[in-house]
Design a protein around this motif. Structure first.
Motif, PDB file in Angstrom:
ATOM      1  N   ALA A  24     -21.312 110.716 -26.294  1.00 40.64           N
ATOM      2  CA  ALA A  24     -20.558 111.653 -27.128  1.00 40.64           C
ATOM      3  C   ALA A  24     -20.986 111.682 -28.637  1.00 40.64           C
ATOM      4  O   ALA A  24     -20.553 112.555 -29.268  1.00 40.64           O
ATOM      5  CB  ALA A  24     -18.941 111.232 -26.886  1.00 40.64           C
ATOM      6  N   SER A  25     -21.697 110.804 -28.845  1.00 34.79           N
ATOM      7  CA  SER A  25     -22.312 110.577 -30.302  1.00 34.79           C
ATOM      8  C   SER A  25     -23.506 111.278 -30.458  1.00 34.79           C
ATOM      9  O   SER A  25     -24.181 110.980 -31.623  1.00 34.79           O
ATOM     10  CB  SER A  25     -22.223 109.191 -30.732  1.00 34.79           C
ATOM     11  N   GLU A  26     -24.096 111.864 -29.554  1.00 34.17           N
ATOM     12  CA  GLU A  26     -25.333 112.560 -29.510  1.00 34.17           C
ATOM     13  C   GLU A  26     -25.598 113.474 -30.634  1.00 34.17           C
ATOM     14  O   GLU A  26     -24.560 114.072 -31.068  1.00 34.17           O
ATOM     15  CB  GLU A  26     -25.767 113.331 -28.384  1.00 34.17           C
ATOM     16  N   LEU A  47     -19.654 110.132 -22.680  1.00 38.96           N
ATOM     17  CA  LEU A  47     -19.023 108.872 -22.825  1.00 38.96           C
ATOM     18  C   LEU A  47     -19.147 108.319 -24.195  1.00 38.96           C
ATOM     19  O   LEU A  47     -20.075 108.568 -24.891  1.00 38.96           O
ATOM     20  CB  LEU A  47     -20.162 107.849 -22.108  1.00 38.96           C
ATOM     21  N   SER A  48     -17.796 107.898 -24.619  1.00 38.96           N
ATOM     22  CA  SER A  48     -17.586 107.555 -26.254  1.00 38.96           C
ATOM     23  C   SER A  48     -18.540 105.916 -26.268  1.00 38.96           C
ATOM     24  O   SER A  48     -18.030 105.284 -25.343  1.00 38.96           O
ATOM     25  CB  SER A  48     -16.199 107.323 -26.392  1.00 38.96           C
ATOM     26  N   ARG A  53     -20.905 100.778 -31.464  1.00 39.81           N
ATOM     27  CA  ARG A  53     -21.677 102.156 -31.344  1.00 39.81           C
ATOM     28  C   ARG A  53     -22.647 102.141 -30.324  1.00 39.81           C
ATOM     29  O   ARG A  53     -23.427 103.285 -30.346  1.00 39.81           O
ATOM     30  CB  ARG A  53     -22.378 102.290 -32.764  1.00 39.81           C
ATOM     31  N   ARG A  54     -22.425 101.787 -29.138  1.00 39.69           N
ATOM     32  CA  ARG A  54     -23.479 101.746 -27.998  1.00 39.69           C
ATOM     33  C   ARG A  54     -22.486 102.032 -26.641  1.00 39.69           C
ATOM     34  O   ARG A  54     -21.189 101.631 -26.758  1.00 39.69           O
ATOM     35  CB  ARG A  54     -23.947 100.335 -27.834  1.00 39.69           C
ATOM     36  N   VAL A  55     -22.996 102.897 -25.973  1.00 38.62           N
ATOM     37  CA  VAL A  55     -22.326 103.062 -24.586  1.00 38.62           C
ATOM     38  C   VAL A  55     -22.465 101.903 -23.798  1.00 38.62           C
ATOM     39  O   VAL A  55     -23.709 101.288 -23.658  1.00 38.62           O
ATOM     40  CB  VAL A  55     -22.819 104.518 -24.093  1.00 38.62           C
TER      41      VAL A  55
END
Length: 67
Positions: A24-26, A47-48, A53-55
């Protein structure tokens, strides 16, 4: 929305691969094409990332499908 150059590749493989898992942070350059693919019938799961800060790998495994 501008049609990104990677979309023809995804659409060509569409009969076989219709599920995409992404963070989701792409960057916007990734999110927008995925939104376009979702409109074309693809299933897109975002995916959050966790607190680091990692999936998590397990989160990805839970979402994987045979397609």
């Amino acid at each position: 929305m501008v049609r990104p150059p990677a979309l023809p590749i995804a659409l060509k493989r569409a009969p076989r691969f219709r599920h995409i898992v992404a963070s989701a942070s792409e960057h916007k350059a990734v999110i927008e094409p995925l939104a376009h693919l979702r409109l074309r019938g693809f299933e897109v799961d975002f995916l959050s990332p966790g607190t680091n800060r990692r999936v998590e790998v397990e989160a990805i495994r839970e979402r994987l499908q045979p397609n």
